[in-house]
Write a protein that holds these residues in place. Sequence first.
Motif, PDB file in Angstrom:
ATOM      1  N   VAL A   1      -7.633   3.422   2.495  1.00  0.00           N
ATOM      2  CA  VAL A   1      -6.295   3.904   2.844  1.00  0.00           C
ATOM      3  C   VAL A   1      -5.438   2.763   3.378  1.00  0.00           C
ATOM      4  O   VAL A   1      -4.237   2.724   3.154  1.00  0.00           O
ATOM      5  CB  VAL A   1      -6.374   5.048   3.879  1.00  0.00           C
ATOM      6  CG1 VAL A   1      -4.987   5.550   4.277  1.00  0.00           C
ATOM      7  CG2 VAL A   1      -7.201   6.203   3.316  1.00  0.00           C
ATOM      8  N   ARG A   2      -6.047   1.797   4.065  1.00  0.00           N
ATOM      9  CA  ARG A   2      -5.285   0.733   4.725  1.00  0.00           C
ATOM     10  C   ARG A   2      -5.030  -0.470   3.823  1.00  0.00           C
ATOM     11  O   ARG A   2      -3.960  -1.068   3.873  1.00  0.00           O
ATOM     12  CB  ARG A   2      -6.038   0.230   5.970  1.00  0.00           C
ATOM     13  CG  ARG A   2      -6.451   1.264   6.968  1.00  0.00           C
ATOM     14  CD  ARG A   2      -5.313   2.073   7.524  1.00  0.00           C
ATOM     15  NE  ARG A   2      -4.302   1.274   8.207  1.00  0.00           N
ATOM     16  CZ  ARG A   2      -3.193   1.780   8.735  1.00  0.00           C
ATOM     17  NH1 ARG A   2      -2.958   3.082   8.649  1.00  0.00           N
ATOM     18  NH2 ARG A   2      -2.327   1.011   9.333  1.00  0.00           N
TER      19      ARG A   2
ATOM     20  N   THR B   1       1.535   2.087   7.775  1.00  0.00           N
ATOM     21  CA  THR B   1       0.962   0.931   7.093  1.00  0.00           C
ATOM     22  C   THR B   1       1.740  -0.303   7.519  1.00  0.00           C
ATOM     23  O   THR B   1       2.930  -0.215   7.846  1.00  0.00           O
ATOM     24  CB  THR B   1       1.035   1.089   5.557  1.00  0.00           C
ATOM     25  OG1 THR B   1       0.634  -0.133   4.930  1.00  0.00           O
ATOM     26  CG2 THR B   1       2.432   1.436   5.088  1.00  0.00           C
TER      27      THR B   1
ATOM     28  N   ALA C   1       3.157   4.636  -0.848  1.00  0.00           N
ATOM     29  CA  ALA C   1       2.948   6.080  -0.837  1.00  0.00           C
ATOM     30  C   ALA C   1       3.841   6.758  -1.859  1.00  0.00           C
ATOM     31  O   ALA C   1       4.975   6.339  -2.102  1.00  0.00           O
ATOM     32  CB  ALA C   1       3.255   6.639   0.550  1.00  0.00           C
TER      33      ALA C   1
ATOM     34  N   SER D   1      -0.565   4.106  -4.646  1.00  0.00           N
ATOM     35  CA  SER D   1      -1.995   4.388  -4.514  1.00  0.00           C
ATOM     36  C   SER D   1      -2.326   5.353  -3.386  1.00  0.00           C
ATOM     37  O   SER D   1      -3.473   5.777  -3.257  1.00  0.00           O
ATOM     38  CB  SER D   1      -2.765   3.079  -4.310  1.00  0.00           C
ATOM     39  OG  SER D   1      -2.281   2.391  -3.170  1.00  0.00           O
ATOM     40  N   ARG D   2      -1.360   5.711  -2.542  1.00  0.00           N
ATOM     41  CA  ARG D   2      -1.558   6.763  -1.530  1.00  0.00           C
ATOM     42  C   ARG D   2      -0.697   7.960  -1.942  1.00  0.00           C
ATOM     43  O   ARG D   2       0.532   7.866  -1.956  1.00  0.00           O
ATOM     44  CB  ARG D   2      -1.155   6.281  -0.143  1.00  0.00           C
ATOM     45  CG  ARG D   2      -2.053   5.189   0.429  1.00  0.00           C
ATOM     46  CD  ARG D   2      -1.626   4.816   1.849  1.00  0.00           C
ATOM     47  NE  ARG D   2      -0.272   4.297   1.890  1.00  0.00           N
ATOM     48  CZ  ARG D   2       0.602   4.559   2.867  1.00  0.00           C
ATOM     49  NH1 ARG D   2       0.276   5.344   3.876  1.00  0.00           N
ATOM     50  NH2 ARG D   2       1.815   4.035   2.830  1.00  0.00           N
TER      51      ARG D   2
ATOM     52  N   LYS E   1       0.896  -1.168   0.000  1.00  0.00           N
ATOM     53  CA  LYS E   1       0.000   0.000   0.000  1.00  0.00           C
ATOM     54  C   LYS E   1       0.926   1.207   0.000  1.00  0.00           C
ATOM     55  O   LYS E   1       1.175   1.840   1.023  1.00  0.00           O
ATOM     56  CB  LYS E   1      -0.922  -0.021   1.214  1.00  0.00           C
ATOM     57  CG  LYS E   1      -2.020   1.037   1.158  1.00  0.00           C
ATOM     58  CD  LYS E   1      -3.024   0.752   0.057  1.00  0.00           C
ATOM     59  CE  LYS E   1      -4.177   1.743   0.084  1.00  0.00           C
ATOM     60  NZ  LYS E   1      -5.159   1.479  -0.997  1.00  0.00           N
TER      61      LYS E   1
ATOM     62  N   VAL F   1      -5.942   7.430  -3.383  1.00  0.00           N
ATOM     63  CA  VAL F   1      -6.374   8.398  -2.370  1.00  0.00           C
ATOM     64  C   VAL F   1      -5.322   9.491  -2.282  1.00  0.00           C
ATOM     65  O   VAL F   1      -4.125   9.235  -2.413  1.00  0.00           O
ATOM     66  CB  VAL F   1      -6.595   7.732  -0.999  1.00  0.00           C
ATOM     67  CG1 VAL F   1      -7.656   6.650  -1.101  1.00  0.00           C
ATOM     68  CG2 VAL F   1      -5.298   7.136  -0.450  1.00  0.00           C
TER      69      VAL F   1
END
Length: 497
Positions: free
Chosen positions: A394-395, A421, A275, A304-305, A273, A404
Amino acid sequence: MAKTFTHHFNTALFNGTVAVNTGLFINGQWLNSLNGDVIVVINPADGETLTEVAAGNAADIDLAVQAAKRAFKTVWGLKTPGHERGRLLCKLADLIEKNHDSIAAIEALDAGKHFNDVRRIDVQNSIYLFRYYAGWADKNHGKTIETSGAKFAYTRHEPIGVVGLISPWNYPLVLACGKLAPALAAGNTVVLKPPEVTPLSALMLAALVKEAGFPDGVVNIVTGYGSTAGQALIAHHDVGKISFTGSTPVGRKIMETSAKTNLKRLTLELGGKNAVIIFDDADLEQALKWTVMGVFGQVCAASSRVFVQEGIYDAFMERFVAAVNSMRLGDGFRADVDQGPVVSQEHLDRVLNYIESGKREGARLVTGGTRAGGSGFFIKPTIFTDVRPEMKIVRDEIFGPVGVVAKFKTEEEAIEFANDTFYGLTGYFFTQDLNRAIRVSNALEVGSVYVNSTLFNAPQVPFGGFKQSGQGKELGEHALETFTQVKAVHINLGVKL
């Protein structure tokens, strides 16, 4: 007798006929599964059936493992010198290059990817991987170690034996090659279990393995479901190692099975996940282009973050939303397409469920958020803002075209957000400050950091995650370490009791 799938392409990007044997490739032969089961392969661009491939089960896996075990003892492993293994790997690379466009076409068809991207990235990197590890095949050296004048000590790097390789559906060709090449260079024999959703390029590769002249049984490819063929491979007592790319929950199950069976060595490249941080001194145009490319793919390393420093947040968002809204969805054999479908109906439903959870939990949907019209498994590129750290979007790893975006004030805050994360696969950030580039690279809790780009890999550089993104490394010299075991030899030079 196993069947052959033949498909004629007549598109602006590729025109030709490609044939793929749909059986199991065991001991150099094409076989039907022992119980006759098959897997239906779907074209994600239109939802229609492409073909059926054999669905191997535990008995088929055992047949493949025994073939690999015999080959390791008789014609491979320590029986074949490194330079000969390297020659065969180079021959396989040459054959992939010779069939470059046909392989790209079948991969794009099966996985719903863009033909030009597959041709330029996936197939080209597959060729490079075999050539790179061909050069390592006779250079995996041990050491002589000084202890005392009465002893001669040295180490040998020896192959493990039979290794099981399980590749994922998003990059079925290149990630399989990233496992095959170092495993074979190190002298192991292999059983590859391709993804049941996108198995066709692995079967094309099997035919090229045969044509290259690898001894029968050195490479075996068994299509099948993860719950049957995959589980049987992971549990098999004659398999000494598993290399797996896939989700973190499945990685945990593999660790449990290894502990309960024969303590296999494991390389696990799991979820992410990830950043991307855009500082206010970034080249905004480059940051925008790389971020658009990095956010929306079906890839564990997707950025994706998105965290944007508050001074440039509004300017970035205006251009980011405009760029996303201009993305063109469609079949990957059209030149005017930017994004293809997700891989299956099941995955489409999963991604749409995450989008609905974002709405329920109060995130602001900026654009996208729905299935695109027409046939096929298409989802409009989706952006959420006003998100909170505890939200599922988000998680969790969504693995689809959903990103996001949040703003931050300071460098310290950005690092805190990025590290919040349980994953630790990749991190990305954009800055023109060299000191900041080094500080933030050191502070991010991830296995790979990319400064002023998103995912931009090279076969020579190791790849693998921290925390729950896995263990062990793929690519580079480090991958060879995971496919060998070190033996220490002590020779007494005259000490008598």
